[in-house]
Design an enzyme around this catalytic site. Structure first.
Site, PDB file in Angstrom:
ATOM      1  N   ASN A  43      12.457  72.534  41.253  1.00 32.38           N
ATOM      2  CA  ASN A  43      11.553  72.288  39.431  1.00 32.38           C
ATOM      3  C   ASN A  43      10.544  72.698  40.039  1.00 32.38           C
ATOM      4  O   ASN A  43       9.381  73.531  39.035  1.00 32.38           O
ATOM      5  CB  ASN A  43      11.686  70.964  38.951  1.00 32.38           C
ATOM      6  CG  ASN A  43      11.417  69.703  38.803  1.00 32.38           C
ATOM      7  OD1 ASN A  43      11.601  69.729  40.242  1.00 32.38           O
ATOM      8  ND2 ASN A  43      11.401  69.076  38.103  1.00 32.38           N
ATOM      9  N   GLY A  59      13.941  63.583  43.190  1.00 36.10           N
ATOM     10  CA  GLY A  59      15.018  64.088  42.275  1.00 36.10           C
ATOM     11  C   GLY A  59      15.370  63.085  41.223  1.00 36.10           C
ATOM     12  O   GLY A  59      15.104  62.406  40.456  1.00 36.10           O
ATOM     13  N   SER A  60      17.331  63.450  41.276  1.00 31.97           N
ATOM     14  CA  SER A  60      18.068  62.669  40.477  1.00 31.97           C
ATOM     15  C   SER A  60      18.381  61.734  40.747  1.00 31.97           C
ATOM     16  O   SER A  60      17.547  61.050  42.199  1.00 31.97           O
ATOM     17  CB  SER A  60      19.551  63.445  40.052  1.00 31.97           C
ATOM     18  OG  SER A  60      20.130  63.470  41.954  1.00 31.97           O
ATOM     19  N   THR A  61      18.422  60.393  39.794  1.00 33.45           N
ATOM     20  CA  THR A  61      18.885  58.886  39.332  1.00 33.45           C
ATOM     21  C   THR A  61      20.043  58.910  40.407  1.00 33.45           C
ATOM     22  O   THR A  61      20.355  58.457  41.161  1.00 33.45           O
ATOM     23  CB  THR A  61      18.865  58.405  38.463  1.00 33.45           C
ATOM     24  OG1 THR A  61      17.750  58.823  38.065  1.00 33.45           O
ATOM     25  CG2 THR A  61      19.160  57.137  38.475  1.00 33.45           C
ATOM     26  N   VAL A  78      21.467  60.532  42.711  1.00 36.82           N
ATOM     27  CA  VAL A  78      21.097  60.420  44.802  1.00 36.82           C
ATOM     28  C   VAL A  78      19.800  59.421  44.721  1.00 36.82           C
ATOM     29  O   VAL A  78      19.885  59.226  46.284  1.00 36.82           O
ATOM     30  CB  VAL A  78      20.789  62.039  44.766  1.00 36.82           C
ATOM     31  CG1 VAL A  78      20.505  63.050  46.456  1.00 36.82           C
ATOM     32  CG2 VAL A  78      22.034  63.079  44.742  1.00 36.82           C
ATOM     33  N   GLY A  79      18.984  59.372  43.865  1.00 35.13           N
ATOM     34  CA  GLY A  79      17.942  58.638  44.481  1.00 35.13           C
ATOM     35  C   GLY A  79      18.674  57.190  44.888  1.00 35.13           C
ATOM     36  O   GLY A  79      18.198  56.480  45.693  1.00 35.13           O
ATOM     37  N   GLU A 105      11.163  58.642  43.569  1.00 37.71           N
ATOM     38  CA  GLU A 105      10.184  59.384  42.167  1.00 37.71           C
ATOM     39  C   GLU A 105      11.467  60.587  41.225  1.00 37.71           C
ATOM     40  O   GLU A 105      11.680  61.230  41.810  1.00 37.71           O
ATOM     41  CB  GLU A 105       9.513  60.376  42.132  1.00 37.71           C
ATOM     42  CG  GLU A 105       8.243  60.791  41.068  1.00 37.71           C
ATOM     43  CD  GLU A 105       8.994  62.000  40.084  1.00 37.71           C
ATOM     44  OE1 GLU A 105       9.958  61.608  39.085  1.00 37.71           O
ATOM     45  OE2 GLU A 105       8.184  63.236  40.142  1.00 37.71           O
ATOM     46  N   CYS A 152      10.720  66.046  35.384  1.00 41.17           N
ATOM     47  CA  CYS A 152      11.556  64.956  34.825  1.00 41.17           C
ATOM     48  C   CYS A 152      10.308  63.801  33.941  1.00 41.17           C
ATOM     49  O   CYS A 152      10.836  63.065  33.322  1.00 41.17           O
ATOM     50  CB  CYS A 152      11.216  63.974  36.457  1.00 41.17           C
ATOM     51  SG  CYS A 152       9.208  64.168  36.949  1.00 41.17           S
TER      52      CYS A 152
END
Length: 485
Positions: free
Chosen positions: A154, A231-233, A235-236, A253, A287
């Site tokens: 993004n 990135g996404s939660t 994947v995090g 983040e 985000c």
């Protein structure tokens, strides 16, 4: 003009090279759906080569003068500014960013580079007293070693530089893995800027693999001591689990479900203007974008009316057109996800007060009123141009609703009483809150990061230095020590 063909390579140990995967990936303009570049994916062997190149180069780079490292980052910033117009065009073509968004992203990246150029001069140690006679305790701040950076689609330029710049400034070597959908802006361009600024070979490497092929190899590799992921939660969480198993540090983040609280005494006109920007900047694919707009019932009808009037005037279309505010989403899957969330909101009782359209990747603004916080659309990060407006009766309810989310990245409070706004902000469980402003703010001299499922760690100024360095205690016994046996 940037040569996309020349940049459509892996960058390992100072060499632009073909990946060794069997798969060739086509980078597609999300608005026109035309291919703008192709890259042969990196293999597990390429990832291994990149990490070993970083490992070889890091000791010499870590011993480089702080002034030399600082000057290099200033040169990168100068090159970025020189290439501004070409980079604006690339952001428009590769990720569907509007002209405004492109310039904002470049300005953020420039701020990050300039702030990072100060970090080498701030790697201070200290001397501490000791309870042992004749002993001197020294604390040294040192590079971690090798850092793996994973950046998203993004804000690919800014969010790659946010980790790469302070990591290199602190004397580390880096392997960067951008999102394939934006590998030019988030990867190749970054590598080229540092290469042209004179960074020694191997200090920064860039690989673009297919996750379906390489799996967790980038994170599991034994060389990196820190993985920095944006990135996404979901994947995090996985990256955090892997790093925990391998006892390596992680900076995360992640996603947000950011809230704006419009109190009864708010300046409604200003709150609407802020909410429009905070919701629709880059089509809502940030985000920090507003996901839930909470408005006191005393001003609710007025807010909704003004918000809809403003949102309905936003022009959607080709992001190359300077008058366009709403460009395409990154891919059709994201547009389909947005459509499903809108349908779920209607099904659960939300009132659609502005009904946009969805054509391919282009989603024109939707506004849903009378949303409840337990609705699916209020509990999921939409990542699209869909505003959810939630009424509330009193301040305690607003704070409770704001905190009824697993996320806690950014937020906003509007009140004419500034200090009361601060009091409310301090009760919201989130890493960042902005009084009488919207939720999208990123400055290089403050602590940027989230709470709860929105991440771990902080970026910016001395907080970045903490993330990308370690400390070592070295004691010096200046006179013979007396031991008890």
């Amino acid at each position: 003009m940037l040569d996309k063909r020349a940049l459509s390579r892996q960058y390992i140990d100072g060499v632009w090279c073909e990946g060794r995967s069997e798969t060739v990936y086509s980078d597609v303009n999300p608005y026109s759906q035309e291919s703008i570049a192709q890259i042969r994916f990196a293999s597990v062997a390429d990832i291994d080569d990149a990490y070993h190149a970083a490992l070889r180069s890091q000791p010499n780079w870590g011993k480089t003068s702080a002034y030399e490292r600082s000057a290099l980052l200033q040169r990168v910033a100068g090159l970025l500014e020189q290439k501004r117009q070409d980079i604006v065009q690339l952001i428009v073509e590769e990720l569907g960013g509007t002209q405004v968004k492109a310039h904002v992203e470049i300005d953020i990246a420039l701020g990050m580079l300039r702030a990072a150029s100060d970090l080498p001069l701030r790697m201070e140690g200290s001397i501490r007293p000791s309870m042992i006679p004749g002993k001197e305790n020294r604390i040294y701040r040192l590079p971690i070693g090798v850092v793996g950076v994973i950046s998203p689609f993004n804000f690919p330029l800014a969010l790659s530089i946010r980790s790469v710049a302070p990591a290199i400034a602190a004397g580390n070597a880096v392997v960067l893995k951008p999102d394939p959908q934006t590998f030019l802006t988030g990867g190749s361009l970054v590598a080229q800027l540092f290469e042209q600024a004179g960074l020694p070979a191997g200090v920064l490497n860039m690989v673009v693999p297919d996750i379906a092929e390489v799996g967790d190899a980038f994170v599991e590799h034994p060389i990196p001591r820190l993985i920095s992921f944006t990135g996404s939660t979901a994947v995090g969480r996985r990256i955090g689990e892997i790093c925990g198993r391998h006892l390596k540090r992680v900076a995360l983040e992640l996603g947000g479900n950011n809230v704006m609280i419009v109190l009864a005494d708010a300046d409604v006109e200003q709150a609407v203007r802020a909410a429009i920007f905070g919701k629709f900047m880059h089509q809502g694919q940030i985000c920090m974008c507003l996901n839930r707009i909470l408005v006191h019932r005393n001003v609710y009808d007025s807010f909704v009316e003004k918000f809809v009037a403003h949102a309905s005037q936003l022009k959607a279309g080709d992001p190359a057109d300077p008058s366009v505010t709403i460009g395409p989403l990154i891919n059709r899957r994201q547009a389909e996800k947005v459509a499903r969330l809108i349908e779920a909101g209607e099904r659960e009782g939300a009132r659609v007060v502005l009904r946009g359209t969805i054509e391919g990747c282009l989603v024109r603004p939707f506004v849903l009123a009378d949303v409840r916080n337990d609705m699916e659309i209020a509990q999921h990060e939409v990542f699209g141009p869909v505003a959810s407006i939630i009424p509330f009766d009193d301040e305690e309810e607003a704070i409770r609703v704001a905190n009824e989310s697993e996320h806690g990245l950014s937020g906003s409070v509007f009140s004419r009483d500034l200090e009361h706004g601060v009091d409310v902000a301090l009760r919201i469980q989130t890493g960042m809150v902005h009084v009488n402003d919207q939720s999208i703010n990123d400055e290089p001299n403050v602590a940027f990061g989230g709470e709860k499922a929105s991440g771990l760690g902080r970026f910016g100024a001395e907080w970045s230095l903490e993330e990308f360095t370690t400390v070592r205690w070295v004691s010096v016994q200046r006179q013979p020590r007396v031991y008890p046996f």
